[in-house]
Design a protein around this motif. Structure first.
Motif, PDB file in Angstrom:
ATOM      1  N   GLN A 164       0.671  -1.124   0.089  1.00  0.00           N
ATOM      2  CA  GLN A 164      -0.056   0.143  -0.085  1.00  0.00           C
ATOM      3  C   GLN A 164       0.944   1.251   0.001  1.00  0.00           C
ATOM      4  OE1 GLN A 164      -2.178   0.436   3.873  1.00  0.00           O
ATOM      5  NE2 GLN A 164      -0.927  -1.363   4.480  1.00  0.00           N
ATOM      6  N   GLY A 165       0.229   2.389   0.057  1.00  0.00           N
ATOM      7  CA  GLY A 165       0.863   3.678  -0.014  1.00  0.00           C
ATOM      8  C   GLY A 165       1.320   4.187  -1.477  1.00  0.00           C
ATOM      9  N   ASN A 166       2.259   5.168  -1.720  1.00  0.00           N
ATOM     10  CA  ASN A 166       2.604   5.409  -2.980  1.00  0.00           C
ATOM     11  C   ASN A 166       3.804   4.732  -3.750  1.00  0.00           C
ATOM     12  OD1 ASN A 166       0.334   7.147  -2.682  1.00  0.00           O
ATOM     13  ND2 ASN A 166       1.752   9.061  -2.328  1.00  0.00           N
ATOM     14  N   LEU A 167       3.786   4.502  -4.831  1.00  0.00           N
ATOM     15  CA  LEU A 167       5.032   3.955  -5.579  1.00  0.00           C
ATOM     16  C   LEU A 167       6.050   5.209  -5.582  1.00  0.00           C
ATOM     17  CD1 LEU A 167       3.664   2.288  -8.654  1.00  0.00           C
ATOM     18  CD2 LEU A 167       4.661   1.101  -6.668  1.00  0.00           C
ATOM     19  N   PRO A 168       7.169   4.965  -5.011  1.00  0.00           N
ATOM     20  CA  PRO A 168       8.300   5.939  -4.923  1.00  0.00           C
ATOM     21  C   PRO A 168       8.934   6.232  -6.455  1.00  0.00           C
ATOM     22  CG  PRO A 168       9.087   3.643  -4.365  1.00  0.00           C
ATOM     23  CD  PRO A 168       7.639   3.671  -4.608  1.00  0.00           C
ATOM     24  N   GLU A 169       9.416   7.439  -6.558  1.00  0.00           N
ATOM     25  CA  GLU A 169       9.931   7.970  -7.815  1.00  0.00           C
ATOM     26  C   GLU A 169      11.283   7.497  -7.821  1.00  0.00           C
ATOM     27  OE1 GLU A 169       9.047   9.393 -10.509  1.00  0.00           O
ATOM     28  OE2 GLU A 169       7.154   9.944 -10.133  1.00  0.00           O
ATOM     29  N   THR A 170      11.738   6.517  -7.559  1.00  0.00           N
ATOM     30  CA  THR A 170      13.057   6.088  -7.263  1.00  0.00           C
ATOM     31  C   THR A 170      13.896   5.189  -8.383  1.00  0.00           C
ATOM     32  OG1 THR A 170      12.455   4.029  -6.155  1.00  0.00           O
ATOM     33  CG2 THR A 170      12.915   5.882  -4.646  1.00  0.00           C
ATOM     34  N   PHE A 171      13.229   5.102  -9.474  1.00  0.00           N
ATOM     35  CA  PHE A 171      13.745   4.450 -10.761  1.00  0.00           C
ATOM     36  C   PHE A 171      14.911   5.356 -11.205  1.00  0.00           C
ATOM     37  CE2 PHE A 171       9.422   2.917 -10.519  1.00  0.00           C
ATOM     38  CZ  PHE A 171       9.928   1.246 -10.386  1.00  0.00           C
ATOM     39  N   ILE A 172      16.160   4.853 -11.454  1.00  0.00           N
ATOM     40  CA  ILE A 172      17.328   5.574 -11.860  1.00  0.00           C
ATOM     41  C   ILE A 172      17.654   5.384 -13.242  1.00  0.00           C
ATOM     42  CG2 ILE A 172      18.519   5.357  -9.427  1.00  0.00           C
ATOM     43  CD1 ILE A 172      19.992   3.144 -10.317  1.00  0.00           C
ATOM     44  N   ASN A 173      18.525   6.327 -13.787  1.00  0.00           N
ATOM     45  CA  ASN A 173      19.044   6.317 -15.253  1.00  0.00           C
ATOM     46  C   ASN A 173      19.647   4.829 -15.410  1.00  0.00           C
ATOM     47  OD1 ASN A 173      17.728   8.634 -16.169  1.00  0.00           O
ATOM     48  ND2 ASN A 173      19.874   9.902 -15.235  1.00  0.00           N
ATOM     49  N   LEU A 195       9.848   5.874 -14.088  1.00  0.00           N
ATOM     50  CA  LEU A 195       9.641   4.842 -15.179  1.00  0.00           C
ATOM     51  C   LEU A 195      10.215   4.957 -16.505  1.00  0.00           C
ATOM     52  CD1 LEU A 195       6.367   2.898 -14.131  1.00  0.00           C
ATOM     53  CD2 LEU A 195       8.518   2.057 -13.942  1.00  0.00           C
ATOM     54  N   VAL A 196      10.282   6.197 -16.875  1.00  0.00           N
ATOM     55  CA  VAL A 196      10.980   6.505 -18.340  1.00  0.00           C
ATOM     56  C   VAL A 196      12.388   6.156 -18.098  1.00  0.00           C
ATOM     57  CG1 VAL A 196       9.274   7.962 -18.592  1.00  0.00           C
ATOM     58  CG2 VAL A 196      11.216   9.020 -17.779  1.00  0.00           C
ATOM     59  N   LYS A 197      13.079   6.100 -17.132  1.00  0.00           N
ATOM     60  CA  LYS A 197      14.440   5.841 -17.013  1.00  0.00           C
ATOM     61  C   LYS A 197      14.888   4.294 -16.916  1.00  0.00           C
ATOM     62  CE  LYS A 197      15.050   9.614 -13.802  1.00  0.00           C
ATOM     63  NZ  LYS A 197      15.690   9.960 -12.415  1.00  0.00           N
ATOM     64  N   CYS A 198      13.852   3.529 -17.415  1.00  0.00           N
ATOM     65  CA  CYS A 198      13.707   1.940 -17.603  1.00  0.00           C
ATOM     66  C   CYS A 198      13.519   1.670 -19.109  1.00  0.00           C
ATOM     67  CB  CYS A 198      12.666   1.288 -16.814  1.00  0.00           C
ATOM     68  SG  CYS A 198      12.951   1.665 -14.959  1.00  0.00           S
ATOM     69  N   PRO A 199      14.658   1.900 -20.037  1.00  0.00           N
ATOM     70  CA  PRO A 199      14.165   1.894 -21.426  1.00  0.00           C
ATOM     71  C   PRO A 199      13.997   0.379 -21.966  1.00  0.00           C
ATOM     72  CG  PRO A 199      16.517   2.294 -20.898  1.00  0.00           C
ATOM     73  CD  PRO A 199      15.930   2.389 -19.620  1.00  0.00           C
ATOM     74  N   TRP A 218       3.510   9.980 -21.109  1.00  0.00           N
ATOM     75  CA  TRP A 218       4.920   9.852 -21.149  1.00  0.00           C
ATOM     76  C   TRP A 218       5.458   8.428 -21.504  1.00  0.00           C
ATOM     77  CZ3 TRP A 218       5.932   6.823 -17.045  1.00  0.00           C
ATOM     78  CH2 TRP A 218       5.071   6.831 -16.013  1.00  0.00           C
ATOM     79  N   LEU A 219       4.587   7.268 -21.321  1.00  0.00           N
ATOM     80  CA  LEU A 219       5.036   6.141 -21.621  1.00  0.00           C
ATOM     81  C   LEU A 219       5.530   5.868 -22.821  1.00  0.00           C
ATOM     82  CD1 LEU A 219       2.299   4.000 -19.726  1.00  0.00           C
ATOM     83  CD2 LEU A 219       4.676   4.168 -19.161  1.00  0.00           C
ATOM     84  N   GLU A 220       5.186   6.905 -23.739  1.00  0.00           N
ATOM     85  CA  GLU A 220       5.701   6.797 -25.296  1.00  0.00           C
ATOM     86  C   GLU A 220       7.170   6.718 -25.359  1.00  0.00           C
ATOM     87  OE1 GLU A 220       3.885   7.136 -28.539  1.00  0.00           O
ATOM     88  OE2 GLU A 220       4.115   9.370 -28.767  1.00  0.00           O
ATOM     89  N   SER A 221       7.890   7.229 -24.230  1.00  0.00           N
ATOM     90  CA  SER A 221       9.270   7.393 -24.061  1.00  0.00           C
ATOM     91  C   SER A 221       9.922   5.813 -23.676  1.00  0.00           C
ATOM     92  CB  SER A 221       9.717   8.171 -23.077  1.00  0.00           C
ATOM     93  OG  SER A 221       9.280   9.317 -22.891  1.00  0.00           O
ATOM     94  N   LEU A 222       9.026   4.984 -23.660  1.00  0.00           N
ATOM     95  CA  LEU A 222       9.766   3.483 -23.284  1.00  0.00           C
ATOM     96  C   LEU A 222       9.557   2.700 -24.895  1.00  0.00           C
ATOM     97  CD1 LEU A 222       7.974   2.787 -19.809  1.00  0.00           C
ATOM     98  CD2 LEU A 222      10.302   3.379 -20.531  1.00  0.00           C
ATOM     99  N   PRO A 223      10.740   2.549 -25.429  1.00  0.00           N
ATOM    100  CA  PRO A 223      10.535   1.849 -26.826  1.00  0.00           C
ATOM    101  C   PRO A 223      10.271   0.465 -26.723  1.00  0.00           C
ATOM    102  CG  PRO A 223      12.900   2.258 -26.306  1.00  0.00           C
ATOM    103  CD  PRO A 223      11.966   3.002 -25.111  1.00  0.00           C
TER     104      PRO A 223
END
Length: 383
Positions: A164-173, A195-199, A218-223
Motif C-alpha cells: 500500500q501507499g505510493n510508488l516511489p520515484e526512485t527508478f534511476i537512469n 519509469l521512463v528511466k527504464c528503457p 509519457w510512456l511513449e518514451s519506453l520503446p
C-alpha cells in the motif's frame, strides 16, 4: 545478552560464544572482527539473535551455521566475505525470521524450493549483485519487509500482496527492469514518472490497485513496452492528446478497463499502433512466450475473453488485445480500428459510444473475441 556493538574489537570471534549455555542474544556488529566462523560441536545453543554486520570476516559462511537451530534473527550485512554467500545454507535454520545479507555477493538458488523453508518476516538483500527476482520468495506468504534495492534485477513480480501507499520515484537512469508486475495490491497515488528511466521495460502491470492519476502519455518514451495493464484503478481523464500521437511501436496488449477514463477517441486514434497493425505469420507451431529468455520466470496476466476472465499464466508473444471497457468514452468508435489487422481481442463494452459500427472493423481478419455490448450503437454489422 552480550552487546559489544560499535567498538574497535579485532581478531577472530571466539567460538565459545556460540556454545555459552544461557546466551540467547549476541551483538558484535560494527567492529573489526575477522574469521573464520566456527559452529562445529554445537548441540543445543540457545542463541536466537546474532548480529555480525559491519565486520571484516574475510571468510565464507560455513554450512555448520545450521547447528544454531534456534536462530530467529541473523544480521550479516557488509562483512567482506570471500566469494558468494550461498543462500541455501540458511534454509536449514527453520526458526529464522529476520535475515540481512546486504552488501554481500549472494548466490540465490534458481530451482523451485519446497515448503520446508523458514517463514521469513524480514529479508534484506540490497547491494547483493542480484540479476533476477529470487524465486523462493513466491512461497513466503508471511513476509512483511523486503529490501532488494541497489541490484540489477530485470523482473519485479510482486502481485497479489498487500502493498500500500505510493510508488516511489526512485527508478534511476539506466534501470534494466524489464517487468514490473504489482497487480492486485492496494497501491495509491500516481504512476511514477521515473519509469521512463527504464528503457528496457516490456511489461507494466499496475492493475487492480487504487491509483488516482491521468493517463501516462509519457510512456511513449519506453520503446520496448509491449504490455500495459492499468485496469481497475481510479484513473481518469482523456486517453487522447492532440499534441501526442500515442501508440508505441511494440505495444500489443493494452488493458485500461474499469477506470474513469472519458472523452472522445478521434478517428485516427489507433493509427500508430504498429505492433497490432500487422498479422503475425501463419506459422504458429513454435510460438514464443513473454519472458522466454529468462530461465525461471514467465510473464502472466488476466484478460477478459468472450465475457470470461481468464488467467494467462504465460503470454504468447503473438497475443494481442485492447480492452477499454467500463469507462466513460463517448462519441464514435474510431474508423482507424480497422488498421488493427492483427488484433485478437477487442472489448469496448460498457461505455457511451453513440454511433454506427465502423465498416473498417471487417478488416480485422484474425479477431476472435469482440464485445461492443452496453453502448448506444446502431446500424448494420460490417461484413
Amino acid at each position: 545478552m552480550l552487546v559489544l556493538s560499535q567498538n574497535s574489537l579485532t581478531e577472530a570471534i571466539p567460538s565459545v560464544l556460540f556454545t555459552t549455555p544461557s546466551l540467547s542474544t549476541l551483538y558484535l556488529d560494527q567492529n573489526q572482527l575477522t574469521g573464520p566462523l566456527k559452529f562445529q560441536n554445537i548441540s543445543s545453543s540457545p542463541l536466537n539473535d546474532l548480529r555480525l554486520s559491519g565486520n571484516k570476516l574475510n571468510e565464507s559462511i560455513p554450512r555448520s551455521i545450521a547447528n544454531l537451530t534456534k536462530l530467529q534473527r541473523l544480521y550479516l550485512s557488509s562483512i567482506n566475505l570471500k566469494g558468494k554467500v550461498e543462500l541455501e545454507i540458511f534454509f536449514e535454520l527453520k526458526e529464522l525470521q529476520d535475515l540481512d545479507l546486504s552488501g554481500n555477493k549472494v548466490l540465490v538458488p534458481k530451482a523451485n524450493i519446497n515448503s520446508t523453508l523458514p517463514k521469513f518476516s524480514s529479508l534484506s538483500m540490497s547491494s547483493c549483485n542480484l540479476t533476477e527476482f529470487p524465486n523462493f520468495l513466491k512461497a513466503q506468504n508471511e513476509l512483511q519487509g523486503l529490501d532488494l534495492s541497489n541490484n540489477n534485477i530485470e523482473v519485479l513480480a510482486m502481485k497479489n500482496n498487500h502493498f500500500q501507499g505510493n510508488l516511489p520515484e526512485t527508478f534511476i537512469n539506466g534501470c534494466s527492469l524489464r517487468t514490473l508486475d504489482l497487480n492486485n495490491n492496494t497501491i495509491q497515488g500516481k504512476i511514477p514518472r521515473s519509469l521512463v528511466k527504464c528503457p528496457m521495460l516490456e511489461v507494466l502491470n499496475l492493475g487492480n490497485n487504487k491509483l488516482n492519476d491521468t493517463f501516462p502519455f509519457w510512456l511513449e518514451s519506453l520503446p520496448e513496452l509491449k504490455i500495459l495493464v492499468l485496469r481497475a484503478n481510479g484513473l481518469h481523464g482523456p486517453v487522447w492528446d492532440p499534441d501526442i500521437q500515442f501508440g508505441l511501436s511494440k505495444l500489443h496488449v493494452v488493458d485500461l478497463s474499469h477506470n474513469n477514463f472519458s472523452g472522445k477517441l478521434p478517428s485516427d486514434y489507433f493509427q500508430n499502433w504498429r505492433a497490432i497493425s500487422k498479422v503475425t505469420s501463419n506459422d504458429k507451431s513454435q510460438p514464443g512466450y513473454m519472458g522466454d529468455d529468462s530461465n525461471y520466470y514467465k510473464d502472466s496476466m488476466t484478460v477478459v475473453n468472450k465475457g470470461v476472465e481468464l488467467e494467462l499464466v504465460k503470454i504468447l508473444t503473438i497475443f494481442t488485445a485492447i480492452d477499454l471497457s467500463d469507462n466513460r468514452f463517448y462519441g464514435e468508435i474510431p474508423d482507424s480500428v480497422g488498421n488493427l489487422k492483427g488484433l485478437i481481442v477487442l472489448n469496448l463494452s460498457c461505455n457511451k459510444f453513440m454511433s454506427h459500427i465502423p465498416s473498417s472493423l471487417g478488416n480485422i481478419i484474425v479477431l476472435e473475441s469482440l464485445d461492443l455490448s452496453q453502448n448506444s450503437l446502431f446500424g448494420e454489422m460490417p461484413q
